[in-house]
Write a protein that holds these residues in place. Structure first.
Motif, mmCIF file in Angstrom:
data_model
loop_
_atom_site.group_PDB
_atom_site.id
_atom_site.type_symbol
_atom_site.label_atom_id
_atom_site.label_comp_id
_atom_site.label_asym_id
_atom_site.label_seq_id
_atom_site.Cartn_x
_atom_site.Cartn_y
_atom_site.Cartn_z
ATOM 1 N N SER A 17 -8.456 -6.613 -4.026
ATOM 2 C CA SER A 17 -8.562 -6.818 -5.473
ATOM 3 C C SER A 17 -8.860 -8.276 -5.788
ATOM 4 O O SER A 17 -8.507 -9.181 -5.021
ATOM 5 N N ARG A 19 -9.308 -10.811 -9.608
ATOM 6 C CA ARG A 19 -9.393 -10.884 -11.058
ATOM 7 C C ARG A 19 -10.281 -12.049 -11.439
ATOM 8 O O ARG A 19 -9.989 -13.208 -11.105
ATOM 9 N N ARG A 65 -12.163 1.725 -11.237
ATOM 10 C CA ARG A 65 -11.770 0.644 -10.315
ATOM 11 C C ARG A 65 -11.669 -0.707 -11.021
ATOM 12 O O ARG A 65 -10.846 -1.537 -10.630
ATOM 13 N N PHE A 66 -12.498 -0.918 -12.010
ATOM 14 C CA PHE A 66 -12.536 -2.197 -12.729
ATOM 15 C C PHE A 66 -11.958 -2.021 -14.125
ATOM 16 O O PHE A 66 -12.117 -0.968 -14.754
ATOM 17 N N GLU A 80 -10.605 -7.241 -14.012
ATOM 18 C CA GLU A 80 -9.733 -6.880 -12.907
ATOM 19 C C GLU A 80 -10.483 -5.902 -12.025
ATOM 20 O O GLU A 80 -10.935 -4.851 -12.500
ATOM 21 N N MET A 81 -10.633 -6.253 -10.748
ATOM 22 C CA MET A 81 -11.420 -5.438 -9.826
ATOM 23 C C MET A 81 -10.527 -4.968 -8.692
ATOM 24 O O MET A 81 -9.953 -5.793 -7.969
ATOM 25 N N ASN A 82 -10.398 -3.673 -8.570
ATOM 26 C CA ASN A 82 -9.570 -3.066 -7.524
ATOM 27 C C ASN A 82 -10.422 -2.180 -6.620
ATOM 28 O O ASN A 82 -11.552 -1.817 -6.974
ATOM 29 N N SER A 83 -9.864 -1.830 -5.482
ATOM 30 C CA SER A 83 -10.556 -0.959 -4.520
ATOM 31 C C SER A 83 -11.975 -1.447 -4.263
ATOM 32 O O SER A 83 -12.947 -0.673 -4.308
ATOM 33 N N LEU A 84 -12.101 -2.724 -4.023
ATOM 34 C CA LEU A 84 -13.425 -3.317 -3.868
ATOM 35 C C LEU A 84 -14.152 -2.788 -2.640
ATOM 36 O O LEU A 84 -13.536 -2.502 -1.599
#
Length: 119
Positions: A17, A19, A65-66, A80-84
């Motif tokens: 992740s 941010r 995801r974002f 916020e960026m997850n599971s990139l």
């Protein structure tokens, strides 16, 4: 004129992740704020949008995801960026858009921040 500065990019492993922040030099209250990305050899892609009222919209490639948010008191927008994924690797830029009868549509861009997703 409002200036935009992105930060928060870096190297992250797949599944990780980050941010991103987009800080404005003045009030963003009347601006719709968008995030875009440009990957090597590809065209710039729209990623996310948050309107002046706080409504959000996302590209299918990042939906779920974002998350985009804004803090008008701090003149800052976040991504916020997850599971990139490796395919998220790009330079991410924010854009501020507003309209007035005197100036018409006004678009302002930041310089971008690099996100690299790699193991």
């Amino acid at each position: 004129q409002v200036q935009l500065v992105e930060s928060g990019g870096g190297l992250v492993q797949p599944g990780g992740s980050l941010r991103l922040s987009c800080a404005a030099s003045g009030s963003i209250f009347n601006y719709a704020m968008g995030w875009y990305r440009l990957a090597p050899g590809q065209q710039r892609e729209w990623v996310a949008l948050i309107t002046t009222s706080g409504s959000t919209n996302y590209a299918d490639s990042v939906k779920g995801r974002f998350t985009v948010s804004r803090d008008n008191a701090r003149n800052t927008v976040y991504l916020e960026m997850n599971s990139l994924k490796p395919e998220d690797t790009a330079v991410y830029s924010c854009k501020a858009t507003t309209y007035s009868d005197s100036a018409g549509f006004v678009e302002l861009w930041g310089q971008g921040t690099l996100v690299t997703v790699s193991s």
